[in-house]
Motif scaffolding. Structure first.
Motif, PDB file in Angstrom:
ATOM      1  N   LEU A  24      16.742  64.066  69.648  1.00 38.84           N
ATOM      2  CA  LEU A  24      17.566  63.145  68.853  1.00 38.84           C
ATOM      3  C   LEU A  24      18.859  63.547  69.380  1.00 38.84           C
ATOM      4  CD1 LEU A  24      15.320  64.229  66.686  1.00 38.84           C
ATOM      5  CD2 LEU A  24      16.385  62.293  65.453  1.00 38.84           C
ATOM      6  N   LEU A  25      19.758  62.403  69.822  1.00 34.57           N
ATOM      7  CA  LEU A  25      21.396  62.701  70.185  1.00 34.57           C
ATOM      8  C   LEU A  25      22.072  61.901  69.044  1.00 34.57           C
ATOM      9  CD1 LEU A  25      20.848  61.905  73.666  1.00 34.57           C
ATOM     10  CD2 LEU A  25      20.780  64.212  72.861  1.00 34.57           C
ATOM     11  N   TYR A  26      23.142  62.526  68.696  1.00 35.71           N
ATOM     12  CA  TYR A  26      24.390  61.805  68.133  1.00 35.71           C
ATOM     13  C   TYR A  26      25.699  61.742  68.726  1.00 35.71           C
ATOM     14  CZ  TYR A  26      25.233  66.299  65.948  1.00 35.71           C
ATOM     15  OH  TYR A  26      25.549  67.890  65.989  1.00 35.71           O
ATOM     16  N   GLY A  27      26.522  60.844  68.254  1.00 35.22           N
ATOM     17  CA  GLY A  27      27.592  60.865  69.100  1.00 35.22           C
ATOM     18  C   GLY A  27      29.095  61.133  68.366  1.00 35.22           C
ATOM     19  N   SER A  28      29.167  62.056  67.590  1.00 30.96           N
ATOM     20  CA  SER A  28      30.232  62.375  66.686  1.00 30.96           C
ATOM     21  C   SER A  28      30.574  63.944  66.550  1.00 30.96           C
ATOM     22  CB  SER A  28      30.469  61.517  65.534  1.00 30.96           C
ATOM     23  OG  SER A  28      31.738  62.040  64.624  1.00 30.96           O
ATOM     24  N   LEU A  29      31.754  64.502  66.722  1.00 32.07           N
ATOM     25  CA  LEU A  29      31.983  65.749  66.292  1.00 32.07           C
ATOM     26  C   LEU A  29      32.578  65.993  65.054  1.00 32.07           C
ATOM     27  CD1 LEU A  29      32.886  66.859  69.927  1.00 32.07           C
ATOM     28  CD2 LEU A  29      30.798  67.063  68.908  1.00 32.07           C
ATOM     29  N   ARG A  30      32.787  65.015  64.239  1.00 31.44           N
ATOM     30  CA  ARG A  30      33.428  65.221  62.816  1.00 31.44           C
ATOM     31  C   ARG A  30      32.495  66.213  62.152  1.00 31.44           C
ATOM     32  NH1 ARG A  30      35.239  59.208  61.149  1.00 31.44           N
ATOM     33  NH2 ARG A  30      37.010  58.851  62.882  1.00 31.44           N
ATOM     34  N   GLU A  31      33.141  66.811  61.205  1.00 36.42           N
ATOM     35  CA  GLU A  31      32.337  67.743  60.167  1.00 36.42           C
ATOM     36  C   GLU A  31      31.506  66.812  59.465  1.00 36.42           C
ATOM     37  OE1 GLU A  31      33.453  70.857  56.526  1.00 36.42           O
ATOM     38  OE2 GLU A  31      35.024  70.023  57.892  1.00 36.42           O
ATOM     39  N   ARG A  32      31.832  65.899  58.950  1.00 35.05           N
ATOM     40  CA  ARG A  32      31.011  64.833  58.309  1.00 35.05           C
ATOM     41  C   ARG A  32      30.654  63.500  59.096  1.00 35.05           C
ATOM     42  NH1 ARG A  32      28.648  64.023  53.220  1.00 35.05           N
ATOM     43  NH2 ARG A  32      28.399  61.691  52.367  1.00 35.05           N
ATOM     44  N   SER A  33      29.777  63.871  60.219  1.00 35.69           N
ATOM     45  CA  SER A  33      29.475  62.847  61.048  1.00 35.69           C
ATOM     46  C   SER A  33      28.178  61.946  60.659  1.00 35.69           C
ATOM     47  CB  SER A  33      29.254  63.433  62.304  1.00 35.69           C
ATOM     48  OG  SER A  33      28.591  62.677  63.198  1.00 35.69           O
TER      49      SER A  33
END
Length: 255
Positions: free
Chosen positions: A53-62
């Motif tokens: 699984l891959l996700y595209g954000s580095l925000r703390e609450r992504s």
């Protein structure tokens, strides 16, 4: 028009090709494989489907990460083994070489997986640069072996505003380019900031139901195709080339 007169008098009849010995004089007949049921696997792997699984954000609450975490829980319920890649620390493509620890980790997971889920936020009408960077670090070929070819893929996106499908449409193109079997279903979560509890769990909603649909469908397609992926994506054009010629063509250093 009189009775018996042809409706299309200028259309010639189809040629009789039943006795043709070859589709074309250009064909290499020993490499023209006619698909038959005996080509498919008669026994099936019994290990858990392996899903990356891959996700595209580095925000703390992504929110793309939260969707991926929900998907991982569902995968485990459906009997799969799930691994989530953390993109933090992954360098931009071409700034490091393949020996970088995060690049090695990503490529090893790509090789390990039998199916994948990608989830990106939509940013400026497209997937994020982080999402694209992960895919760009995975070459079409590693030592003559394509790390993504024939693997199943499910695509999802999250949006800050109204529902959109720009990111999933782009990822569907990417999946095809990586020669993956991208499943028909997909998910797009609108106003994602309203869809999660403070603890990061997703609220009951039609959006959550669609994520269940996508994950369930991915597991089904993975079970169906993983033992036949090499046969399903085998190409005549490559069978007529030598392995050395293929390696030269798909590993062009100048690109």
């Amino acid at each position: 028009m009189s009775k018996g007169e042809s409706m299309s008098p200028n259309v010639s009849e189809s040629p009789d090709i039943s006795s043709a010995q070859s589709p074309s004089d250009n064909a290499v007949m020993e490499q023209m494989h006619k698909p038959i049921m005996a080509n498919f696997a008669s026994t099936f792997s019994d290990h858990k489907p392996r899903i990356l699984l891959l996700y595209g954000s580095l925000r703390e609450r992504s929110y793309s990460r939260l969707v991926i975490e929900e998907s991982a829980r569902l995968l485990e319920y459906f009997g799969a083994e799930a691994k989530i890649f953390d993109p933090r620390g992954l360098p931009q493509p071409d700034t490091e070489d393949e020996s970088h620890p995060k690049v090695k980790e990503l490529r090893e997971l790509m090789m390990w997986s039998e199916g994948q889920i990608w989830c990106s936020p939509e940013r400026h009408g497209s997937m994020t640069g982080i999402m694209k960077s992960m895919i760009d670090w995975v070459p079409l070929s590693l030592g003559g072996v394509r790390p993504t070819q024939g693997k199943t893929l499910a695509i999802m996106q999250v949006s800050g505003g109204s529902q959109s499908f720009n990111a999933v449409n782009q990822m569907r193109i990417l999946g095809r380019w990586m020669r993956m079997l991208t499943i028909p279903n997909q998910s797009s979560v609108a106003k994602a900031f309203l869809e999660f509890e403070d603890d990061g769990r997703m609220k009951p909603s039609p959006y959550y139901n669609r994520i269940v649909d996508v994950v369930e469908e991915l597991v089904k397609f993975t079970l169906l195709t993983r033992d036949n992926k090499d046969f399903l994506v085998g190409r005549y054009s490559e069978r007529v080339e030598s392995a050395e010629e293929v390696s030269k063509r798909v590993n062009q250093k100048s690109l």
